[in-house]
Design a protein around this motif. Structure first.
Motif, PDB file in Angstrom:
ATOM      1  N   LYS A   1       0.834  -1.202   0.000  1.00 35.73           N
ATOM      2  CA  LYS A   1       0.000   0.000   0.000  1.00 35.73           C
ATOM      3  C   LYS A   1       0.870   1.254   0.000  1.00 35.73           C
ATOM      4  N   ALA A   2       1.905   1.273   0.854  1.00 31.35           N
ATOM      5  CA  ALA A   2       2.794   2.429   0.927  1.00 31.35           C
ATOM      6  C   ALA A   2       3.565   2.602  -0.373  1.00 31.35           C
ATOM      7  N   TRP A   3       4.003   1.480  -0.974  1.00 32.93           N
ATOM      8  CA  TRP A   3       4.774   1.542  -2.213  1.00 32.93           C
ATOM      9  C   TRP A   3       3.944   2.119  -3.365  1.00 32.93           C
ATOM     10  N   ILE A   4       2.701   1.634  -3.498  1.00 29.14           N
ATOM     11  CA  ILE A   4       1.823   2.135  -4.557  1.00 29.14           C
ATOM     12  C   ILE A   4       1.512   3.614  -4.337  1.00 29.14           C
ATOM     13  N   LYS A   5       1.272   3.976  -3.070  1.00 28.22           N
ATOM     14  CA  LYS A   5       1.019   5.383  -2.757  1.00 28.22           C
ATOM     15  C   LYS A   5       2.229   6.240  -3.114  1.00 28.22           C
TER      16      LYS A   5
END
Length: 361
Positions: free
Chosen positions: A179-183
């Motif tokens: 989730k953090a990477w995509i964000k």
């Protein structure tokens, strides 16, 4: 040696950008507030450039109309402050390697925005037009790969952080969550879009205020005020504003003085000697340097998805550059040399007026 000099200079330029990615990541990993970092960086750039602008262009200073001032104010806000603030948040979520990879996306994004604003033409009936469209598609594919595919992890040597941040040592062997990477990828693209708009819209504003160094210094000054307002709104802890003799001060001084000041002259020199395409084609060097340096010095883990996504972005960059180069040759004939010299001169002035992001810049 004279023939090799431009090649050595572009390697130095990309090494400077590699250092920017690494030091920015290290400072933010060490707990420095991103908004405070952007303010200090722009303030350092202003302090560095102001004496140069006064010394070299004080006789060229023109009256600044309210309309032109408002345009420069908005350019500084969106193209520099918001772009750098969003970039800083994105690099916290992801890695220095991804920041370097996204830099290859900037020329493609800028070209795409120029097409949308009808400042560039995309002729799909020509090979050059197809190549430029392919470059845009490669760029989209690369960004999607970086965001949604990780694959096996590749480890280089040890997983040791050069600056040894204690709170991070236990987490160095783990990549950020999906989730953090995509964000982070999404934020990088927003940051690059703001920066691309700045590059595209800067040219018409510069026509109403031609002194390049004064124009750049004014943007740095305005962005310092704007970034301070944002930083003070989000960070009230006095300890976060202290620099000290540590990586925070090093990162601020490096990004504000070395990146803004030294590369300003080096890029202009390379464009004068070899042209803008030669400089743009060296951009992937920063990705390669950053990938290995971040793995060795910052303990970052490189994934197969990062490698593949980076390759697609580089492919998109070269495809657009090739299409642009071929288009110039087709339009050329006897006027090619004159047009090329004119464009090179204009781009030299453009580079001289830029305050490089992260990013690209």
């Amino acid at each position: 040696m004279k023939e090799k000099k431009p090649f050595l200079i572009v390697i130095l330029i990309q090494a400077i950008y590699c250092g920017m990615f690494l030091l920015s990541k290290a400072a933010l990993d060490g707990g420095m507030n991103n908004f405070v970092f952007v303010f200090y960086r722009q303030a350092a750039a202003t302090i560095f450039l102001a004496p140069l602008a006064v010394f070299f262009e004080r006789k060229k200073a023109l009256p600044l109309s309210l309309v032109t001032f408002c345009k420069i104010f908005l350019l500084s806000l969106f193209g520099i402050v918001l772009s750098l603030d969003i970039y800083g948040i994105a690099i916290v979520y992801t890695s220095a390697t991804l920041a370097a990879a996204i830099t290859n996306c900037l020329p493609v994004i800028t070209f795409f925005l120029a097409v949308l604003l009808r400042m560039e033409v995309l002729e799909l009936r020509t090979i050059a037009g197809v190549a430029k469209l392919a470059g845009i598609l490669f760029c989209i594919a690369g960004a999607a790969t970086l965001a949604f595919y990780k694959g096996p992890h590749l480890k280089f040597f040890g997983q040791h952080h050069l600056f040894g941040h204690p709170k991070l040592e236990d987490h160095l062997v783990h990549l950020p969550s999906n989730k953090a990477w995509i964000k982070g990828c999404f934020l990088f693209l927003i940051s690059s879009t703001f920066w691309g708009l700045w590059l595209v819209l800067q040219a018409p504003v510069m026509k109403s205020y031609p002194p390049k160094l004064l124009f750049t210094t004014l943007q740095c000054f305005l962005s310092s005020i704007q970034s301070f307002a944002i930083a003070i709104a989000f960070e009230r802890d006095p300890s976060q504003w202290k620099l000290g003799w540590n990586v925070r001060l090093l990162a601020v001084a490096y990004c504000g003085i070395v990146v803004t000041g030294l590369t300003y002259y080096l890029q202009a020199w390379v464009i004068e000697k070899k042209g803008p395409v030669f400089l743009a084609m060296s951009t992937p060097l920063a990705l390669i340097m950053t990938m290995f340096s971040s793995a060795i010095l910052l303990g970052e883990i490189i994934s197969l998805g990062s490698l593949l996504g980076g390759l697609l972005l580089v492919g998109g960059l070269y495809s657009v550059l090739w299409g642009k180069s071929r288009e110039q040759k087709v339009n050329g004939g006897s006027s090619l040399t004159v047009e090329g010299d004119k464009e090179s001169s204009e781009l030299k002035e453009e580079v001289a007026s830029k305050n490089p992001p992260p990013l690209f810049v």
